[in-house]
Design an enzyme around this catalytic site. Structure first.
Site, PDB file in Angstrom:
ATOM      1  CG  ASN A 281      -0.170  -0.143   2.505  1.00  0.00           C
ATOM      2  OD1 ASN A 281       0.591   0.741   2.848  1.00  0.00           O
ATOM      3  ND2 ASN A 281      -0.339  -1.247   3.211  1.00  0.00           N
TER       4      ASN A 281
ATOM      5  CG  ASP B 260      -7.618  -5.007   6.098  1.00  0.00           C
ATOM      6  OD1 ASP B 260      -7.185  -4.944   7.259  1.00  0.00           O
ATOM      7  OD2 ASP B 260      -8.157  -4.046   5.516  1.00  0.00           O
TER       8      ASP B 260
ATOM      9  CG  PHE C  40      -2.776   6.008  13.158  1.00  0.00           C
ATOM     10  CD1 PHE C  40      -1.954   5.726  14.233  1.00  0.00           C
ATOM     11  CD2 PHE C  40      -2.705   7.268  12.573  1.00  0.00           C
ATOM     12  CE1 PHE C  40      -1.069   6.674  14.708  1.00  0.00           C
ATOM     13  CE2 PHE C  40      -1.831   8.224  13.046  1.00  0.00           C
ATOM     14  CZ  PHE C  40      -1.009   7.930  14.118  1.00  0.00           C
TER      15      PHE C  40
HETATM   16  N1  CTP Z   1      -4.652  -2.879  11.883  1.00  0.00           N
HETATM   17  C1  CTP Z   1      -4.153  -3.998  12.531  1.00  0.00           C
HETATM   18  N2  CTP Z   1      -4.169  -5.201  11.895  1.00  0.00           N
HETATM   19  C2  CTP Z   1      -4.676  -5.325  10.656  1.00  0.00           C
HETATM   20  C3  CTP Z   1      -5.223  -4.188   9.994  1.00  0.00           C
HETATM   21  C4  CTP Z   1      -5.185  -2.979  10.650  1.00  0.00           C
HETATM   22  O1  CTP Z   1      -3.672  -3.880  13.668  1.00  0.00           O
HETATM   23  N3  CTP Z   1      -4.682  -6.505  10.068  1.00  0.00           N
HETATM   24  C5  CTP Z   1      -4.604  -1.586  12.590  1.00  0.00           C
HETATM   25  C6  CTP Z   1      -3.845  -0.473  11.888  1.00  0.00           C
HETATM   26  O2  CTP Z   1      -2.479  -0.460  12.271  1.00  0.00           O
HETATM   27  C7  CTP Z   1      -4.575   0.770  12.360  1.00  0.00           C
HETATM   28  C8  CTP Z   1      -6.001   0.284  12.561  1.00  0.00           C
HETATM   29  O3  CTP Z   1      -5.927  -1.125  12.657  1.00  0.00           O
HETATM   30  O4  CTP Z   1      -4.071   1.224  13.576  1.00  0.00           O
HETATM   31  C9  CTP Z   1      -6.965   0.658  11.482  1.00  0.00           C
HETATM   32  O5  CTP Z   1      -6.475   0.173  10.263  1.00  0.00           O
HETATM   33  P1  CTP Z   1      -7.306   0.414   8.918  1.00  0.00           P
HETATM   34  O6  CTP Z   1      -6.576  -0.239   7.789  1.00  0.00           O
HETATM   35  O7  CTP Z   1      -7.648   1.874   8.831  1.00  0.00           O
HETATM   36  O8  CTP Z   1      -8.635  -0.312   9.259  1.00  0.00           O
HETATM   37  P2  CTP Z   1      -9.170  -1.754   9.087  1.00  0.00           P
HETATM   38  O9  CTP Z   1      -9.453  -2.268  10.458  1.00  0.00           O
HETATM   39  O10 CTP Z   1      -8.257  -2.585   8.255  1.00  0.00           O
HETATM   40  O11 CTP Z   1     -10.541  -1.489   8.365  1.00  0.00           O
HETATM   41  P3  CTP Z   1     -10.858  -0.981   6.864  1.00  0.00           P
HETATM   42  O12 CTP Z   1      -9.700  -1.471   6.008  1.00  0.00           O
HETATM   43  O13 CTP Z   1     -12.139  -1.645   6.559  1.00  0.00           O
HETATM   44  O14 CTP Z   1     -10.967   0.509   6.920  1.00  0.00           O
END
Ligand code: CTP
Length: 396
Positions: free
Chosen positions: A206, A276, A322
């Site tokens: 990303n 994710d 975040f």
């Molecule tokens: N995060 C995490 N583990 C993952 C994905 C995200 O710990 N597998 C953490 C990131 O470091 C961040 C927070 O979750 O602090 C939010 O990440 P974000 O990518 O914005 O959200 P998601 O939970 O992945 O949801 P979405 O992609 O649907 O917005």
């Protein structure tokens, strides 16, 4: 605005002092340069004068001076740095010899507010005079930053190279900004975008640059915390004075390292952009075009590290996530705060180009469990990072 007195002596690496000077100016510091007579033969003092906007001092007895310049310069500045420091200035300083402007000025300095960056030939650096005089200076309280090893200007290879300009600037900034606000606190920070391998040459990643996580780690170290930074590969300089730095690549590796290091932390901030999902069937060999009957990748979910952390009992650390959102910032951030059972969520609007991925600026909102909102105005990521840390610790 903090003030730095930059003392330049005549090592071959003295040309790098120009970049140090300009880097400090860009960071907002007021820099004044003093030079040895020999250094002023290698680089024109005028260049430093133009870069700093301040008079460059080289002479002990100047008719232009109406004050006792060498004492005033020491009193007026917050930090004195010698870049590069020759064996000559090191020896004079250690022995109290004042036979020109620069040695006379430096003899009045407070050792605890002075950094020395030695640079010279290896034989000189490792020779008897340098060793003994540096030892003496250390005992007086001076901070000596060890030179790097490598190919030297004289053709020899060994220790004696002036460190990289960025490392010099980081060290100076650290010494200007350090405080004890977070002394004794253990803080774990993750940074960067993870990479999920498809085959030996391809991966999914990303746009995260890691800048916000690195700014948080740097500022937490400035504030005296014991910082563990777990990061993916980035183009950024690793901040100085971290307790631990761990490099990872995939979300799975990041999960494993976070779980290794989460114990005894007071605060965990997940600033990394973690994928994710990962590719279900990693191919050991490079996938050929002809093998791809259908252009389809099978994906499976990665663990949500924040969520896994939130389930740990007893939870004796503060957990911060975040939310980088391109729409419905507050609503989405508050959902993550609740769903991942966080103490705080830091929300930033990535649809705003000025503060999006890879920008040096940021503007964030901090939400706590009671849904209180604190806004941190647009500023450099370092200033925003410092505000986040102080904001969170104030409320603990
Ligand atoms: N995060 C995490 N583990 C993952 C994905 C995200 O710990 N597998 C953490 C990131 O470091 C961040 C927070 O979750 O602090 C939010 O990440 P974000 O990518 O914005 O959200 P998601 O939970 O992945 O949801 P979405 O992609 O649907 O917005």
């Amino acid at each position: 605005m903090k003030k730095v007195l930059l003392a330049v002596t005549s090592g071959i690496a003295c040309y790098k002092a120009l970049d140090v000077c300009s880097g400090l100016k860009k960071k907002g510091y007021d820099v004044t340069v003093i030079m040895s007579e020999n250094a002023s033969k290698l680089i024109s003092p005028l260049l430093f004068q133009i870069l700093t906007g301040n008079k460059v001092h080289t002479e002990l007895f100047s008719l232009e001076d109406t004050k006792v310049t060498h004492i005033n310069l020491i009193k007026e500045n917050d930090l004195v740095v010698i870049v590069p420091a020759t064996l000559n200035i090191i020896s004079k300083l250690a022995c109290g010899i004042n036979d020109d402007f620069i040695s006379t000025t430096l003899s009045a300095t407070d050792p605890y507010k002075t950094l020395i960056f030695p640079a010279m030939n290896t034989r000189m650096y490792e020779g008897f005079a340098c060793k003994e005089n540096l030892e003496k200076l250390r005992k007086y309280g001076f901070t000596i930053i060890e030179p790097d090893s490598g190919l030297l200007a004289c053709g020899d290879t060994g220790k004696g190279k002036l460190p990289q300009v960025n490392d010099i600037i980081d060290e100076i900034v650290f010494n200007l900004e350090k405080s004890n606000i977070l002394k004794g606190k253990n803080i774990l920070i993750t940074a960067g975008g993870t990479k999920e391998k498809i085959d030996p040459v391809r991966y999914i990643t990303n746009k995260s640059s890691g800048k916000m996580g690195y700014a948080l780690a740097r500022q937490a170290a400035f504030l005296g915390a014991n910082v563990t930074l777990i990061s993916t590969d980035t183009n950024l300089n690793i901040p100085n004075h971290l307790k631990t730095f761990i490099k990872v690549s995939s979300a799975e590796q990041m999960y494993n390292e976070v779980m290794n290091y989460h114990k005894n932390q007071d605060l965990i901030i997940m600033a990394a952009a973690i994928s994710d999902f990962k590719v279900k069937n990693y191919s050991q060999h490079k996938i050929k075009k002809s093998e791809m009957k259908e252009l389809k990748l099978d994906l499976e979910l990665n663990k949500d590290i924040l969520f896994e952390l939130s389930k740990i009992e007893p939870r004796d650390f503060t957990l911060v996530g975040f939310a980088a959102e391109s729409q419905n910032l507050k609503e989405n951030a508050l959902k993550k705060l609740k769903n991942k059972n966080l103490d705080y969520i830091i929300a930033n609007d990535i649809s705003n180009q000025a503060i999006g991925f890879d920008s040096d600026l940021n503007k964030v909102f901090i939400y706590d469990k009671e849904l209180n909102e604190s806004e941190i105005e647009m500023n450099t990521k370092d200033i925003v990072a410092k505000s986040i840390l102080i904001n969170i610790f104030d409320k603990l």
